[in-house]
Design a protein around this motif. Sequence first.
Motif, PDB file in Angstrom:
ATOM      1  N   SER A 279       0.885  -1.145   0.168  1.00  0.00           N
ATOM      2  CA  SER A 279       0.161   0.526  -0.209  1.00  0.00           C
ATOM      3  C   SER A 279       0.998   1.451   0.240  1.00  0.00           C
ATOM      4  CB  SER A 279      -0.711  -0.589   1.388  1.00  0.00           C
ATOM      5  OG  SER A 279      -0.137   0.297   2.474  1.00  0.00           O
ATOM      6  N   LYS A 283       0.994   4.237  -3.132  1.00  0.00           N
ATOM      7  CA  LYS A 283       1.235   5.423  -2.543  1.00  0.00           C
ATOM      8  C   LYS A 283       2.277   6.521  -3.021  1.00  0.00           C
ATOM      9  CE  LYS A 283       0.539   8.947   2.001  1.00  0.00           C
ATOM     10  NZ  LYS A 283      -0.036   8.861   3.100  1.00  0.00           N
ATOM     11  N   SER A 287       2.872   9.483  -5.825  1.00  0.00           N
ATOM     12  CA  SER A 287       2.911  10.820  -5.550  1.00  0.00           C
ATOM     13  C   SER A 287       4.227  11.017  -6.966  1.00  0.00           C
ATOM     14  CB  SER A 287       3.689  10.967  -4.666  1.00  0.00           C
ATOM     15  OG  SER A 287       4.578  10.276  -4.823  1.00  0.00           O
TER      16      SER A 287
END
Length: 291
Positions: A279, A283, A287
């Motif tokens: 996870s 993320k 970004s």
Amino acid sequence: MSEKSIPLHSLHVGVAGVAVFPIAQADLTPDIRREIVVPHRHDHYSCFFTRQGTLHITIDFQPVQLTAGSLLVSWPGQIHQVAPPYHFQGWILVADAKLISPQARSFLEQAFTSPALLQFTPAENDWFQHLFLALHAATTSQSSLFHTEAGHALLNACMAQAVKLLDAQQQQQQQAHSRRSLALTRQFRHLLQQDFLTSKKPAAYAEKLHVTVSHLNDTVKAMTGFSVSYFIQQEVLAEAQRLLFYTDLNVQEIADQLGYEDVKYFSRLFAKGVGVAPSLFRKQSQSTQPG
């Protein structure tokens, strides 16, 4: 679940199917920089030849640094991105895969040293510099009916020489080992690319290659420095990273797709191999995308 589209850069060089471009950091416009910093695939072969400075590229999530006198060969489907800072000067060659000899393609795509990176001697550097100049002239000239044929011949001369040097590089690295060991290692790597989703144990590959597990493991480790289990895990982790980056599948669905019923085990395996949980990797990857 819906999937994000995988950026695919297609070849647009007309009927010739091959082109060479001189390039430096000054040629990278803001639009180009935004495009190349995002991981993407090509539907063609690409060669990056760095004459001066340093170029940082990631190939299938492996960081590669090209210094002066380096050549990197990337084949269709590989995921790559070019990272700043951009302080380099050199050439980029793009070519339709069907123009490259089957022997050269097979060697490159099954080589156990991946990515295909060469560091030239001064003489080799001069040879490739002259060849890229000739290729550029052949592929930009319309003065002869034979400019396309000349471009194709020079392309295969370039690829043949790259394969020759890569083979010599591999042979030098593994000169203490037999050709049979080299062939077995290549066969294993090729089989792994096909079967890693369904075969996670060294015994499965040993059986298909008609050798014992210990012989396969000893051979691969002697040739590469890494065990069979390591290569299996790296193949799984690379595909997991692709799925986390390019799709909206959740971690459970990705674990299922990769052949792991226990999502907690898969998550621990991923975290141990990549350094962060699935996870968090997703993320962090999101970004880095523009906009």
